[in-house]
Design a protein around this motif. Structure first.
Motif, PDB file in Angstrom:
ATOM      1  N   GLU A 217       0.957  -1.258   0.125  1.00 25.87           N
ATOM      2  CA  GLU A 217      -0.047  -0.068  -0.032  1.00 25.87           C
ATOM      3  C   GLU A 217       0.751   1.203   0.156  1.00 25.87           C
ATOM      4  OE1 GLU A 217      -4.104  -1.361   2.255  1.00 25.87           O
ATOM      5  OE2 GLU A 217      -2.481  -0.171   3.496  1.00 25.87           O
ATOM      6  N   LYS A 218       1.934   1.168   1.001  1.00 26.02           N
ATOM      7  CA  LYS A 218       2.687   2.306   0.900  1.00 26.02           C
ATOM      8  C   LYS A 218       3.618   2.682  -0.204  1.00 26.02           C
ATOM      9  CE  LYS A 218       6.489   4.030   3.756  1.00 26.02           C
ATOM     10  NZ  LYS A 218       7.377   3.853   4.960  1.00 26.02           N
ATOM     11  N   ALA A 219       4.127   1.592  -0.956  1.00 28.59           N
ATOM     12  CA  ALA A 219       4.940   1.750  -2.054  1.00 28.59           C
ATOM     13  C   ALA A 219       4.100   1.981  -3.349  1.00 28.59           C
ATOM     14  CB  ALA A 219       5.837   0.395  -2.347  1.00 28.59           C
ATOM     15  N   LEU A 220       2.834   1.473  -3.406  1.00 35.06           N
ATOM     16  CA  LEU A 220       1.987   1.705  -4.494  1.00 35.06           C
ATOM     17  C   LEU A 220       0.994   2.988  -4.611  1.00 35.06           C
ATOM     18  CD1 LEU A 220       1.106  -2.130  -5.190  1.00 35.06           C
ATOM     19  CD2 LEU A 220       2.640  -0.758  -6.605  1.00 35.06           C
ATOM     20  N   GLY A 221       0.932   3.127  -3.217  1.00 36.33           N
ATOM     21  CA  GLY A 221      -0.068   4.334  -3.122  1.00 36.33           C
ATOM     22  C   GLY A 221      -1.536   4.081  -3.367  1.00 36.33           C
ATOM     23  N   ARG A 222      -1.811   2.820  -3.032  1.00 41.09           N
ATOM     24  CA  ARG A 222      -3.203   2.524  -3.190  1.00 41.09           C
ATOM     25  C   ARG A 222      -3.582   1.326  -2.212  1.00 41.09           C
ATOM     26  NH1 ARG A 222      -5.570  -1.489  -7.587  1.00 41.09           N
ATOM     27  NH2 ARG A 222      -6.992  -1.673  -5.983  1.00 41.09           N
ATOM     28  N   SER A 223      -4.933   1.286  -1.877  1.00 36.86           N
ATOM     29  CA  SER A 223      -5.110   0.065  -0.780  1.00 36.86           C
ATOM     30  C   SER A 223      -5.129  -1.188  -1.438  1.00 36.86           C
ATOM     31  CB  SER A 223      -6.683   0.437  -0.606  1.00 36.86           C
ATOM     32  OG  SER A 223      -7.458  -0.090  -1.651  1.00 36.86           O
ATOM     33  N   VAL A 224      -4.526  -2.442  -0.464  1.00 36.80           N
ATOM     34  CA  VAL A 224      -4.178  -3.357  -0.969  1.00 36.80           C
ATOM     35  C   VAL A 224      -4.892  -4.317   0.151  1.00 36.80           C
ATOM     36  CG1 VAL A 224      -2.328  -5.374  -1.133  1.00 36.80           C
ATOM     37  CG2 VAL A 224      -2.041  -2.951  -2.066  1.00 36.80           C
ATOM     38  N   ASP A 225      -5.517  -5.246  -0.116  1.00 38.46           N
ATOM     39  CA  ASP A 225      -6.310  -6.301   1.024  1.00 38.46           C
ATOM     40  C   ASP A 225      -5.406  -7.611   0.957  1.00 38.46           C
ATOM     41  OD1 ASP A 225      -8.112  -4.178   1.798  1.00 38.46           O
ATOM     42  OD2 ASP A 225      -9.482  -4.999   0.029  1.00 38.46           O
ATOM     43  N   CYS A 226      -5.276  -8.143   2.097  1.00 42.53           N
ATOM     44  CA  CYS A 226      -4.786  -9.576   2.350  1.00 42.53           C
ATOM     45  C   CYS A 226      -5.859 -10.582   1.961  1.00 42.53           C
ATOM     46  CB  CYS A 226      -4.064  -9.733   3.474  1.00 42.53           C
ATOM     47  SG  CYS A 226      -3.334 -11.293   3.677  1.00 42.53           S
ATOM     48  N   VAL A 227      -5.812 -11.445   1.096  1.00 37.96           N
ATOM     49  CA  VAL A 227      -6.762 -12.481   1.121  1.00 37.96           C
ATOM     50  C   VAL A 227      -6.135 -13.862   1.545  1.00 37.96           C
ATOM     51  CG1 VAL A 227      -8.248 -13.732  -0.515  1.00 37.96           C
ATOM     52  CG2 VAL A 227      -7.788 -11.339  -0.822  1.00 37.96           C
ATOM     53  N   VAL A 228      -6.589 -14.580   2.525  1.00 41.42           N
ATOM     54  CA  VAL A 228      -6.101 -15.806   3.049  1.00 41.42           C
ATOM     55  C   VAL A 228      -6.338 -16.949   2.133  1.00 41.42           C
ATOM     56  CG1 VAL A 228      -5.646 -17.308   4.806  1.00 41.42           C
ATOM     57  CG2 VAL A 228      -5.498 -14.851   4.918  1.00 41.42           C
ATOM     58  N   ILE A 229      -5.853 -17.971   1.712  1.00 38.34           N
ATOM     59  CA  ILE A 229      -6.379 -18.976   0.867  1.00 38.34           C
ATOM     60  C   ILE A 229      -6.374 -20.190   1.920  1.00 38.34           C
ATOM     61  CG2 ILE A 229      -5.682 -20.646  -0.769  1.00 38.34           C
ATOM     62  CD1 ILE A 229      -4.066 -18.533  -2.223  1.00 38.34           C
ATOM     63  N   PRO A 230      -7.554 -20.878   1.985  1.00 35.41           N
ATOM     64  CA  PRO A 230      -7.664 -21.978   2.791  1.00 35.41           C
ATOM     65  C   PRO A 230      -6.838 -22.948   2.589  1.00 35.41           C
ATOM     66  CG  PRO A 230      -9.924 -21.041   2.156  1.00 35.41           C
ATOM     67  CD  PRO A 230      -8.857 -20.446   1.428  1.00 35.41           C
ATOM     68  N   GLU A 231      -6.368 -23.760   3.641  1.00 36.82           N
ATOM     69  CA  GLU A 231      -5.381 -24.875   3.470  1.00 36.82           C
ATOM     70  C   GLU A 231      -6.059 -26.023   2.436  1.00 36.82           C
ATOM     71  OE1 GLU A 231      -3.573 -28.455   6.042  1.00 36.82           O
ATOM     72  OE2 GLU A 231      -4.408 -26.825   7.213  1.00 36.82           O
ATOM     73  N   VAL A 232      -7.355 -26.153   2.542  1.00 37.02           N
ATOM     74  CA  VAL A 232      -7.757 -27.056   1.558  1.00 37.02           C
ATOM     75  C   VAL A 232      -7.706 -26.703  -0.088  1.00 37.02           C
ATOM     76  CG1 VAL A 232     -10.224 -25.914   1.411  1.00 37.02           C
ATOM     77  CG2 VAL A 232     -10.019 -28.491   1.167  1.00 37.02           C
ATOM     78  N   ASN A 233      -7.553 -25.498  -0.262  1.00 42.52           N
ATOM     79  CA  ASN A 233      -7.248 -24.744  -1.511  1.00 42.52           C
ATOM     80  C   ASN A 233      -5.852 -24.552  -1.841  1.00 42.52           C
ATOM     81  OD1 ASN A 233      -9.910 -25.022  -1.967  1.00 42.52           O
ATOM     82  ND2 ASN A 233     -10.110 -22.881  -1.456  1.00 42.52           N
ATOM     83  N   TRP A 234      -4.955 -25.074  -1.015  1.00 47.46           N
ATOM     84  CA  TRP A 234      -3.222 -24.700  -1.253  1.00 47.46           C
ATOM     85  C   TRP A 234      -2.896 -25.486  -2.513  1.00 47.46           C
ATOM     86  CZ3 TRP A 234      -0.806 -25.303   4.368  1.00 47.46           C
ATOM     87  CH2 TRP A 234      -1.177 -24.212   5.067  1.00 47.46           C
TER      88      TRP A 234
END
Length: 299
Positions: A217-234
């Protein structure tokens, strides 16, 4: 005295080479791809062409130096990476056993441990054990989670404002900039020949995927959301990114071990200076110059 660097074309190995040159050391790099030789020739660095799968070629390469830095070459993720990387470890150590190398610095990883299909955790533990039986001075440097593992997240962070992660958003783990790891490795290589031990190295703080998202976010100057991938989908996520089924299985197992049993390094861990914010800012600047293009992989 000549320092040999095996694995010189990557983030860590190139930093090893640059640090040795900056300290006016004699350096030769061992690479497989002749097309990558020019980048070293331009710096006046000797290039030795050898395949890490070929014992005799490595023996001839090792005969041309006194000290050796080892970074086991990563296998193509579309293969059985554990099998491929174990084979190169065995070949390297077999060639080293009959060599006149006087000191070895080998790059390993936090959490290295015995086990089948554990990715680098098992392969590099196997390497550590083989090296310990050589009767040569060996320093093992276990590096924390590479900050460069997040390089491939830049494109989705930039275009979609998303950062995908296998780890929970607030899961803290030790990380290190690969350039810092190379700097440390080079200095260990230059130490007295009998100065050897197992070291751990990490950056100035523990960081989480949420911290990585904030750094983008800081480097790009835009919002960035963290999306967690469930273990079953790894596994499916890795296969979609080009991993073989076996490579996806071992990567998933390694991630699970790291998540369930966070590494507790020794109290005198070596601390590097580059922060996560500084590293992410550097890859954003590099990408803006048109030099960073990677498929998107979850961290």
């Amino acid at each position: 005295m000549t320092h040999l660097v095996l694995g010189a074309t990557g983030h860590v190995g190139s930093a090893v080479v640059d640090t040795l040159i900056a300290n006016q050391q004699s350096v030769a790099v061992i690479i497989r791809d002749t097309q990558k030789a020019d980048q070293f020739h331009q710096k006046g660095i000797k290039v030795i062409i050898a395949d890490a799968h070929n014992v005799e070629e490595l023996r001839q390469a090792f005969a041309q130096g006194d000290r050796l830095f080892i970074l086991n070459p990563p296998a193509d993720p579309s293969t059985d990476t554990v099998r491929e990387e174990t084979q190169t470890v065995n070949t390297i150590v077999e060639a080293l056993d009959s060599s006149s190398i006087k000191k070895v610095v080998a790059l390993s990883t936090y959490g290295a441990q015995p086990g089948e299909q554990l990715g680098d955790l098992g392969v590099l533990y196997h390497m550590e054990q083989l090296l310990s039986k050589l009767g040569k001075p060996v320093t093992v440097l276990r590096g924390a989670y590479y900050m460069s593992n997040w390089d491939s997240a830049l494109q989705t962070a930039k275009t979609d404002g998303l950062l995908h992660s296998f780890y929970p958003a607030n899961f803290k783990l030790p990380m290190i900039a690969p350039g810092d790891l190379g700097l440390i490795a080079a200095h260990l290589l230059m130490e007295h020949v009998e100065s050897t031990r197992l070291y751990h190295a990490q950056g100035p703080s523990l960081y989480s995927p949420a911290d990585v998202a904030r750094a983008f976010e800081k480097a790009l100057g835009r919002s960035v959301d963290c999306v967690v991938i469930p273990e079953v989908n790894w596994k499916n996520a890795l296969i979609s990114a080009g991993f073989s089924a076996l490579a996806a299985e071992s990567m998933s197992a390694m991630t699970k071990v790291t998540l369930d049993n966070p590494t507790q390094p020794d109290p005198d861990v070596l601390r590097a200076g580059t922060t996560l914010d500084e590293y992410i800012e550097s890859i954003v600047r590099k990408e803006q110059g048109g030099n960073l293009h990677s498929p998107s992989l979850p961290g």
